[in-house]
Design a protein around this motif. Structure first.
Motif, short mmCIF file in Angstrom:
data_model
loop_
_atom_site.label_atom_id
_atom_site.label_comp_id
_atom_site.label_asym_id
_atom_site.label_seq_id
_atom_site.Cartn_x
_atom_site.Cartn_y
_atom_site.Cartn_z
N VAL A 192 33.04 54.51 40.55
CA VAL A 192 33.01 52.97 40.83
C VAL A 192 34.28 52.27 40.01
N TYR A 193 34.88 51.52 40.64
CA TYR A 193 36.17 50.88 40.02
C TYR A 193 35.67 49.49 39.61
N VAL A 194 35.66 49.19 38.43
CA VAL A 194 35.50 47.59 37.90
C VAL A 194 36.93 46.87 37.91
N HIS A 195 37.12 46.04 38.44
CA HIS A 195 38.41 45.23 38.89
C HIS A 195 38.24 44.06 38.18
N THR A 196 39.45 43.55 37.27
CA THR A 196 39.34 42.19 36.49
C THR A 196 39.05 41.20 37.23
N GLY A 197 39.60 40.79 38.48
CA GLY A 197 39.48 39.60 39.41
C GLY A 197 38.20 39.46 40.16
N LYS A 198 38.42 38.53 41.11
CA LYS A 198 37.35 38.20 41.94
C LYS A 198 37.45 39.11 43.23
N GLY A 199 36.44 39.26 43.90
CA GLY A 199 36.23 40.23 44.99
C GLY A 199 34.60 40.12 45.42
N ARG A 200 34.48 41.00 46.50
CA ARG A 200 33.11 41.24 46.96
C ARG A 200 32.64 42.54 46.57
N ASN A 201 31.56 42.57 45.70
CA ASN A 201 31.05 44.00 45.39
C ASN A 201 30.58 44.82 46.24
N ASN A 202 30.81 46.12 46.32
CA ASN A 202 30.24 47.32 47.08
C ASN A 202 30.04 48.29 46.28
N ALA A 203 29.72 49.69 46.99
CA ALA A 203 29.15 50.71 46.45
C ALA A 203 30.41 51.37 45.67
N THR A 204 31.66 50.96 45.74
CA THR A 204 32.72 51.90 45.10
C THR A 204 33.62 50.76 44.14
N HIS A 205 33.42 49.48 44.48
CA HIS A 205 34.26 48.42 43.63
C HIS A 205 33.41 47.44 43.34
N GLY A 219 36.05 41.54 22.69
CA GLY A 219 35.04 41.27 23.30
C GLY A 219 34.66 40.73 24.71
N PHE A 220 35.56 40.63 25.71
CA PHE A 220 35.47 40.30 26.89
C PHE A 220 34.43 41.35 27.36
N THR A 221 33.38 41.09 28.22
CA THR A 221 32.25 41.84 28.65
C THR A 221 31.83 41.76 30.26
N TYR A 222 31.82 42.77 30.84
CA TYR A 222 31.28 42.96 32.20
C TYR A 222 29.83 43.71 32.04
N THR A 223 29.21 42.96 32.51
CA THR A 223 27.45 43.67 32.60
C THR A 223 27.04 43.82 33.81
N PHE A 224 26.82 45.16 34.18
CA PHE A 224 26.38 45.42 35.54
C PHE A 224 25.00 45.05 35.84
N GLY A 225 24.98 44.52 37.08
CA GLY A 225 23.75 44.10 37.51
C GLY A 225 22.82 45.32 38.04
N SER A 226 22.06 45.16 38.93
CA SER A 226 21.42 46.22 39.61
C SER A 226 22.42 46.99 40.53
N PHE A 227 22.79 48.22 39.93
CA PHE A 227 23.72 49.01 40.54
C PHE A 227 23.67 50.45 40.42
N LYS A 228 23.51 51.05 41.49
CA LYS A 228 23.03 52.75 41.31
C LYS A 228 24.56 53.43 41.79
N LEU A 229 25.03 54.26 40.87
CA LEU A 229 26.26 55.04 41.17
C LEU A 229 25.86 56.44 41.32
N GLY A 230 25.97 56.93 42.49
CA GLY A 230 25.74 58.18 42.93
C GLY A 230 26.32 59.29 42.31
N GLY A 231 25.73 60.47 42.52
CA GLY A 231 26.09 61.60 41.76
C GLY A 231 27.50 62.23 42.16
N ARG A 232 28.38 62.53 41.17
CA ARG A 232 29.78 62.86 41.32
C ARG A 232 30.61 61.90 42.30
N LYS A 233 30.16 60.56 42.02
CA LYS A 233 30.81 59.58 42.53
C LYS A 233 31.61 58.59 41.69
#
Length: 128
Positions: free
Chosen positions: A74-87, A58-72
């Motif tokens: 995104v990596y969802v990492h378990t820890g902490k970091g700065r969100n960007n277009a690919t991570h 039941g651990f859950t990651y919910t996306f906020g406003s995020f647009k994933l480009g066509g044929r692109k």
């Protein structure tokens, strides 16, 4: 084979790296070595606001406003970091994905299943 009501999601789980390199000591770098790669199979961007990535417990990651480009991807990492277009970063302080077998669920905002991927106890990652 999927029928019309069960058509595959454009965004799918491509790979899960469930056993981060090195010993599992819980450092942020080690937590971020654990990730799920989502891939947009379509040529058009997809808005992922409200989509959820979950494990069996039941651990859950919910996306906020995020647009994933066509044929692109995104990596969802378990820890902490700065969100960007690919991570994206879950912000967890403990591991989510079990090394001895688990299942990742990717769900639409309405809760229905978009995709899933399961693995056993061998290896450190799984292509889905």
């Amino acid at each position: 084979m999927a029928g019309p009501a069960e058509a595959a999601s454009a965004v799918q789980i491509h790979r899960v790296y469930f056993d981060s390199p090195g010993s599992d000591r819980g450092s942020n770098a080690s937590l971020n070595g654990e990730w799920v790669q989502l891939f947009n199979t379509s040529r058009t961007s997809r808005q992922l606001r409200g989509y959820k990535l979950k494990d069996r417990t039941g651990f859950t990651y919910t996306f906020g406003s995020f647009k994933l480009g066509g044929r692109k991807s995104v990596y969802v990492h378990t820890g902490k970091g700065r969100n960007n277009a690919t991570h994206r970063y879950w912000g967890m302080t403990r591991y989510v994905w079990n090394n001895n077998g688990d299942k990742a669920y990717f769900r639409y905002p309405n809760g229905s299943l978009a995709d899933s991927c399961s693995w056993g106890s061998s290896g450190s990652s799984k292509y889905c």
